[in-house]
Design a protein around this motif. Sequence first.
Motif: not given
Lengths: 323, 323, 323, 323
Positions: B95, B76-77, B83-85, B106, B79-81, B99
């Motif tokens: 990876d 989960g982290e 998305e936001t970096t 993504v 994908k979030k990473f 995810d």
Amino acid sequence: MAKRAGIIGGAGYTGGEAIRLLLNHPDVELAFVHSRSNAGNPLHAVHADLLGDTDLLFTSEIDNSVDVIFLCLGHGEAKKFLETTDIADSVHIIDLSQDFRLGESVKGREFVYGLPEANRDAIKKAHNVANPGCFATAIQLGLLPLAKAGLLNEVHTTGVTGSTGAGQSLSATSHFTWRANNISTYKVLTHQHLKEIRRTLQGLQPAYSGALNFVPVRGDFPRGIWITSYLNCDLSLEEAYELYTSFYEGHPFTHVSKKQIDLKQVVNTNKVLIQLEKVEGKLVIHSIEDNLVKGASGQAVQNMNLVLGLEETAGLKLKSIVF
Amino acid sequence: MAKRAGIIGGAGYTGGEAIRLLLNHPDVELAFVHSRSNAGNPLHAVHADLLGDTDLLFTSEIDNSVDVIFLCLGHGEAKKFLETTDIADSVHIIDLSQDFRLGESVKGREFVYGLPEANRDAIKKAHNVANPGCFATAIQLGLLPLAKAGLLNEVHTTGVTGSTGAGQSLSATSHFTWRANNISTYKVLTHQHLKEIRRTLQGLQPAYSGALNFVPVRGDFPRGIWITSYLNCDLSLEEAYELYTSFYEGHPFTHVSKKQIDLKQVVNTNKVLIQLEKVEGKLVIHSIEDNLVKGASGQAVQNMNLVLGLEETAGLKLKSIVF
Amino acid sequence: MAKRAGIIGGAGYTGGEAIRLLLNHPDVELAFVHSRSNAGNPLHAVHADLLGDTDLLFTSEIDNSVDVIFLCLGHGEAKKFLETTDIADSVHIIDLSQDFRLGESVKGREFVYGLPEANRDAIKKAHNVANPGCFATAIQLGLLPLAKAGLLNEVHTTGVTGSTGAGQSLSATSHFTWRANNISTYKVLTHQHLKEIRRTLQGLQPAYSGALNFVPVRGDFPRGIWITSYLNCDLSLEEAYELYTSFYEGHPFTHVSKKQIDLKQVVNTNKVLIQLEKVEGKLVIHSIEDNLVKGASGQAVQNMNLVLGLEETAGLKLKSIVF
Amino acid sequence: MAKRAGIIGGAGYTGGEAIRLLLNHPDVELAFVHSRSNAGNPLHAVHADLLGDTDLLFTSEIDNSVDVIFLCLGHGEAKKFLETTDIADSVHIIDLSQDFRLGESVKGREFVYGLPEANRDAIKKAHNVANPGCFATAIQLGLLPLAKAGLLNEVHTTGVTGSTGAGQSLSATSHFTWRANNISTYKVLTHQHLKEIRRTLQGLQPAYSGALNFVPVRGDFPRGIWITSYLNCDLSLEEAYELYTSFYEGHPFTHVSKKQIDLKQVVNTNKVLIQLEKVEGKLVIHSIEDNLVKGASGQAVQNMNLVLGLEETAGLKLKSIVF
């Protein structure tokens, strides 16, 4: 051009480790692995982890054109082997037994004691090397800087060893059911490595005559040696760290840690870590190693590197197991 | 010229293994190790075994000029990473989370499933790789040849995993006092890796719809995964060996053993060993790996090698722990 | 007046456990421990943990005035012993080998299969008892309620056993260095205990003819057996719990847990714990025991208690090791 | 009529062991187990091995009609508890913390140091007992006979402890992945048990002022403490054995072995075994115990037996784990 190496006694634990290290050595080719009882079988028939890594077979022949031969034989067997076997004078011998650690020679072959942190220059010029004992390596590396500074007096040492130190023979104390979760001691205050330790230490501090009290403990794990030594010492902790750090500067495998150490930091590597503590008038020295690597075959390869003029760390940058 | 790699999430187990492997990789330079909570500290402050190996510090900066970035983040982290970096499009991503293993993407990044024995050609051409799960790797490697031959039906699988599979967080089931000498199971018949396994197998045998029954067992050792699968099969043992041997020909890390295997043959290596048995109408397949190496960071490096056009085995010829 | 018991083959693991249990049994006196090779030596010369507990010596004599004799001999040896030794007809025999588990008899002695949860009434009336195998006990206790309800079909079973299951002989797979942190399998789908398991189950569900697929795993711990079985089953989880709970009501050593179980809950006790899970159409049954206690000598004492009319739990309320 | 006992702090390791022992004690009934955080839950919700043994619930009430209360609280917590809780004067207190081992008292309650081999007569007359520390018990039992003979001088001691000694809290050094196969030390030469050890020894040998050098080692097993001490001593080995044997005559749990001992001889029992060696002018004393039994809750029950006038060994004839 790559150097070429052979192994005598390749079916045991130290022989197996020597094989593993030499197979991945960038500058040395493993030319043959000698084992009478296994001749003709693939190495992986004995060392099952080598499946997929090599198809080399054990041989009963000795190739005298190699540059170096490792003797991975039992204590007493190495001397006998050299007495009864023709090895070309040109071949360097690295002996892992205790047969030549106290200055013994055979058929004119003389051996330099192979502790690079004490003896590196002599090893570089040596034709043959007597590789130190496993306990002896870790204990000496904990004490060398003090000896050089003339600060040794009566030493109290505890050592905990993994089961590989006892080799692969089957015995009551090697039975899993007995040894798992168990602790015991052996050869308390009488361990045979005390002789080679004292010899090196007196080489550095000739007047040293204090007792070396050593309690060897059988641990319930396969690999590694933990040593804790303590003695009376006037140095402050900072002075002691300075003494150790400068002594080991330039030695690529021995490092001084300012944090608490634990055995698994060095398992499956050729490293030794040292940590110091000062409690009132006593200096405490912890030193740790992998008994089969820095305590045996890894140090043997390190000695080979020095003898053959290779980079000291060649083939010895090993991935730690850590966990 | 050496390729350059960065690691995101370098403080965990898989991050640590990636560091260890990249530090010794002959063709790749470890450019940075990112960890928010540890920025400014030396790597060996977290991975104590690295003392003496490197003085690199954790950083909170990301260097977008590297060739490849490993994401060693929790599920989960990752994908979030992403998305936001901001990661430069030119940078390859490997990876290690789950995810992107089922075809997720993504910000336009698509991921190839990184099981080289199934997908090597696609990985070579891939920009990003979703590294398989640890159990998933060992189970799939035990079943791929059957899937390719269209022979899969209902499969019964037991897997025993070391404690490193559960990461470094403290929990009741990671307490030494609880776990030593203990056995337990978890997620019986419901393990999340079943999805990625089925996806690969159906890629090879589209009609495959049999159940995959998987019993995951917590073992009382740190490293390694043992898998035993069985299913109905008409092949003779010889035919099965032939099928497996030819399937894995040319794959440097997966080997078929004709002798009984045991887990420690592969611990601390990137290898998978497979052994077959035939009992009446059933084929039994044993497959073993180190969950942190071939089951995680080693396979990630293997995938990096393929993606970057390096030798597939570069940096992955590791000394086994054996004992 | 206390009953009196003798042990034949008191130098092995199951003999040792029988000694430990009988020394503390409130209603039974340990009259003699027979061992040819150790006659004249104190028990604690072989079973070192008994130092301070008893000064009894091994004997080569057999006292025919005892009430019961435990045969703690190897498979095949028990039958041979009874064929060649005069044991008074009045003496009850509890045999821990597999020699009489399938209905065999010797010199007119017949044996009741000693699984109290299946056979308690017959055992109470029996003169001789064939004590079940260690795996057989744990597997059967996981399946008995289903068999009685006629619900058995093809069963898939994994079992992980401690090293004591292999006895005290020295072998490659009992070497500490090999077995520590290691996993392997043996006798996959062919384990000899399958016969006695099927015999009991068919006694309860005569039409049962489904396969019993059993994967035995060597664990890296000394004591205990973990069993996970699963099969197709229409019962809801609640119905299954009700079935198991009511089946084992009144049986003092077998308990059904609604929480996740782990092996160390039963190590060094005579208990079996059972836990159930339901995943789609499959019922999963976990069952655990100490292989040397409920899987061998503890169940033998339980059978002795039943045969001699003592309280079933006498001498068997044991402190768990837990940790 | 059975005596009645309560436990305060029943959710920890020593509380759990006290429960296990009292549940099977022939002369004592376990009246209540107090735990604020677990009140209302069954004991087996915390101590899962008790499933099937008892349905007792934790309570937040204290029954002042019991004969004895065991305090199984953390260091510092016991004193606080007694300061803030009304316990009837008639109730005996057995405290397992270190709060009262050096002569401290609270609200007029005085405590006798509960090492029966040193203090049995005083304990029999005591109203309250301060139970010794785990290391302190094993070290003292190795030195008491020398102290009584006035032969103590500077002592060098190594101790290896199982992980249960550190309690059930989660920490980096209690993580399975870290601790398995690992060795480390802590509190070297500064362990807090040295105070209570010195206090007892000086009670027997008032002029004793030599250093007590103690190296505590974290072992990679759950239960047990191994101690090796040595010191200068003029006694022959025979004289030393005679000294120890006669000192411990009449003490039911401490035995002198003439054979080499190993830790698993005493695990899960209340016994201490002692073995002696003589090397030149030094006497070596090995002493072993289970840290949770003789080193904690077992000795607490032994003290209870003495305080209440019961048989010293009642409830403490425990089956060894051995393997």
